[in-house]
Design a protein around this motif. Structure first.
Motif, PDB file in Angstrom:
ATOM      1  N   ARG A 169       0.830  -1.188   0.000  1.00 45.26           N
ATOM      2  CA  ARG A 169       0.000   0.000   0.000  1.00 45.26           C
ATOM      3  C   ARG A 169       0.860   1.231   0.000  1.00 45.26           C
ATOM      4  O   ARG A 169       1.986   1.234   0.356  1.00 45.26           O
ATOM      5  N   SER A 170       0.268   2.264  -0.424  1.00 46.39           N
ATOM      6  CA  SER A 170       0.947   3.507  -0.356  1.00 46.39           C
ATOM      7  C   SER A 170       0.550   4.111   0.997  1.00 46.39           C
ATOM      8  O   SER A 170       0.910   5.135   1.344  1.00 46.39           O
ATOM      9  N   HIS A 217      -2.804   3.682  -0.991  1.00 41.43           N
ATOM     10  CA  HIS A 217      -2.640   3.379  -2.406  1.00 41.43           C
ATOM     11  C   HIS A 217      -3.923   3.680  -3.123  1.00 41.43           C
ATOM     12  O   HIS A 217      -4.938   3.635  -2.566  1.00 41.43           O
ATOM     13  N   SER A 267      -3.818  -3.432   2.300  1.00 42.27           N
ATOM     14  CA  SER A 267      -3.952  -2.172   1.572  1.00 42.27           C
ATOM     15  C   SER A 267      -5.010  -1.254   2.156  1.00 42.27           C
ATOM     16  O   SER A 267      -4.876  -0.034   2.083  1.00 42.27           O
ATOM     17  N   PHE A 320      -7.542  -0.349  -6.682  1.00 44.62           N
ATOM     18  CA  PHE A 320      -6.229  -0.714  -6.148  1.00 44.62           C
ATOM     19  C   PHE A 320      -5.601  -1.852  -6.932  1.00 44.62           C
ATOM     20  O   PHE A 320      -4.472  -1.765  -7.404  1.00 44.62           O
ATOM     21  N   CYS A 361      -4.055   6.267   0.039  1.00 41.05           N
ATOM     22  CA  CYS A 361      -2.923   6.201  -0.877  1.00 41.05           C
ATOM     23  C   CYS A 361      -2.307   7.564  -1.136  1.00 41.05           C
ATOM     24  O   CYS A 361      -2.924   8.601  -0.884  1.00 41.05           O
TER      25      CYS A 361
END
Length: 553
Positions: A7-8, A11, A264, A280, A533
């Protein structure tokens, strides 16, 4: 980038066709053995550490100060009266120095905004640690491959990061850990060769979503899906949509999707919307980009640039914003400084770049509908454990998920049975390191109440024990010994991920929660779209900056 990716913290992935993706250095390079990066000397998002000194408590967030003040603000203000007049007046004030706040400040740098950050370091969830010249993430870790000309591409290019990331393609790097063995080629059926066609079919299915039916967030009238089509998808749980549309669904793919959603989104596939989940998954299949230090490389670059563009006294860390009130001639911002003194600023416009669970306590004068929308948003907790190694370890990929062969049935109980959700090779983005390495483990708490478990007196020792249960499996799979491990460095994030719940976009909840207040107070955060994200954080920041400029004319 691989969809078996990280994950960001996020994300999302507002990207275009894969053919338009830019080429990045395959060796990384933002931090490498050729030389150290320029260091931010104060409040840097990447924190120097000594891994030989054993950690005894969590790093990460510390809610004690804001909870004790903001959760009973009126009582605090009665005991600590605000100053009658503001100390100074500025065009723009930004409350929150995470990814959204720093990005908004960068977009408005010509207006010389003031940034107030509660932590003693900027970066929010996008922070990292540094051991000598090796940096790793303690929070948000990657982005999707940005399309040339996109806002993400433009920002990273201007910051000098575009050629310093490392990209991985999902079909090449899809790696999992199963039965204490690393398996390369998940989407080619390596975990069940007799049914390989089912994995390949799933790959083609998600690739078709990305190429032809991609659910953009925010939804766009010019996107592959109309807003009406997206809203229908947003109203269906991801788990249900997958079972209705992906047939046959191999149990390994189903297990992977369950863990992917935990990791995520901090939520189960039965909780998040199909639109959010597919956004995603499909964007991850287009490729991911990681920087040494994770997304802290981006926040550090923003801080360094802002230090050059803004007066030094406009970057203010270690202070707690207490109240933001729209007035006839501007916005009054009250905060407590590092010495506990009450201070204030008057701004023509203010961007509140904190999560809505904070903003609803911080901003005075919210309407009933907006407050109700903010109250509907939920957030989940997260742990990140970094394992510094004494020796160099060649990273086989960027990330791998740990599959057990059992599809989770309960988000709370089944996630607790797993010592970690997925693993990142923290040295991969830098092309590995000549002397030492780091492994990064992620542990989602994909259920309500998980945060409470991380704040009880024994939370740190309990968390460390749980990670220790899974470490022998990792070491064996990587042919490492216990003596190679220096420490377990655990970072706690109590409210890291907004839950991308079914229907939040379709029914307008996120729009109501994020609407500007009196054309003076604007909101920028990944939870503007309940989507955890970097891309959403940046999109919300740029939109808030655009509205600020428009309202100043």
């Amino acid at each position: 980038m691989k969809w078996i990716s990280r994950r960001s913290f996020l994300h999302l992935g507002l990207v275009g066709a894969a053919g338009a993706a830019i080429r990045l250095s395959q060796a990384g390079g933002w931090l490498n053995c050729a030389g150290r990066p320029s260091l931010v000397t104060d409040f840097s998002p990447i924190i120097p550490v000594d891994p030989f000194k054993k950690q005894t408590s969590f790093t990460g967030d510390d809610p004690s100060r804001p909870h004790s003040i903001l959760w009973d603000k009126q009582k605090f203000l009665q005991a600590n009266p605000p100053p009658e007049k503001p100390e100074r007046t500025v065009d723009v004030a930004i409350v929150g120095g995470g990814m959204s706040g720093l990005s908004a400040a960068y977009a408005l740098k010509d207006l010389k905004p003031v940034i107030l950050e509660q932590s003693d370091r900027f970066g929010g969830n996008s922070k990292g640690e540094r051991w000598d010249d090796l940096a790793w993430s303690i929070g948000a870790a990657y982005i999707t491959t940005p399309e040339k000309g996109s806002d993400e591409f433009t920002l990273l290019t201007e910051l000098g990061l575009m050629e310093k990331g490392r990209m991985e393609q999902a079909e090449e790097g899809a790696t999992v850990l199963k039965d204490r063995t690393i398996r390369h080629g998940f989407w080619k059926g390596v975990t069940d060769p007799a049914r390989a066609d089912e994995f390949k079919g799933a790959w083609r299915f998600f690739r078709d979503i990305y190429d032809n039916r991609y659910p953009e967030i925010p939804p766009s009238i010019d996107g592959p899906l109309s807003p009406e089509e997206f809203n229908r998808m947003d109203g269906i749980p991801f788990k249900q949509w997958i079972k209705d549309n992906l047939k046959p669904l191999h149990p390994h793919v189903e297990e992977f999707l369950a863990e992917y959603c935990w990791s995520s989104f901090g939520a189960g596939a039965d909780e998040i919307s199909a639109g959010q989940g597919l956004s995603f998954v499909a964007s991850d299949l287009s490729g991911t980009v990681a920087f040494p230090g994770g997304n802290a490389a981006i926040t550090e670059a923003l801080v360094e640039r802002l230090k050059k563009e803004l007066p030094s006294h406009h970057l203010i860390a270690g202070v707690l914003a207490i109240d933001v009130t729209a007035q006839a001639d501007g916005v009054f911002i009250l905060y407590q400084d590092t010495a506990g003194r009450m201070r204030s600023i008057k701004a023509k416009k203010c961007i509140v770049a904190s999560p809505k669970f904070v903003a609803k306590h911080l901003v005075s004068g919210l309407g009933v509908s907006q407050r109700e929308a903010m109250n509907r948003l939920r957030y989940r907790a997260y742990l990140v454990a970094n394992l510094p190694l004494k020796k160099k370890f060649p990273s086989p990929s960027y990330e791998l998920f740990r599959l057990t062969g059992e599809v989770p049935a309960d988000n709370r109980e089944d996630s607790k049975k797993r010592p970690f959700t997925d693993l990142i090779f923290g040295s991969w983005a830098a092309g590995d390191h000549p002397k030492h390495s780091v492994l990064t483990l992620y542990k989602a708490y994909p259920f309500d109440g998980g945060r409470t478990e991380l704040y009880v007196p024994d939370a740190y020792s309990n968390a460390r024990t749980e990670f220790e249960k899974g470490i022998p499996e990792i070491l064996k799979a990587l042919s490492l010994n216990a003596d190679d491990l220096l420490d377990i460095r655990i970072t706690r994030w109590g409210h890291a991920l907004p839950v991308a719940e079914t229907g939040l976009i379709a029914d307008g909840t996120v729009t109501r929660a994020s609407q500007p207040l009196q054309d003076r107070i604007f909101f920028a955060n990944q939870d503007n779209w309940a989507n955890p994200c970097f891309e959403t954080a940046l999109a919300s920041a740029n939109e808030a900056a655009r509205m600020v400029r428009g309202s100043l004319k």
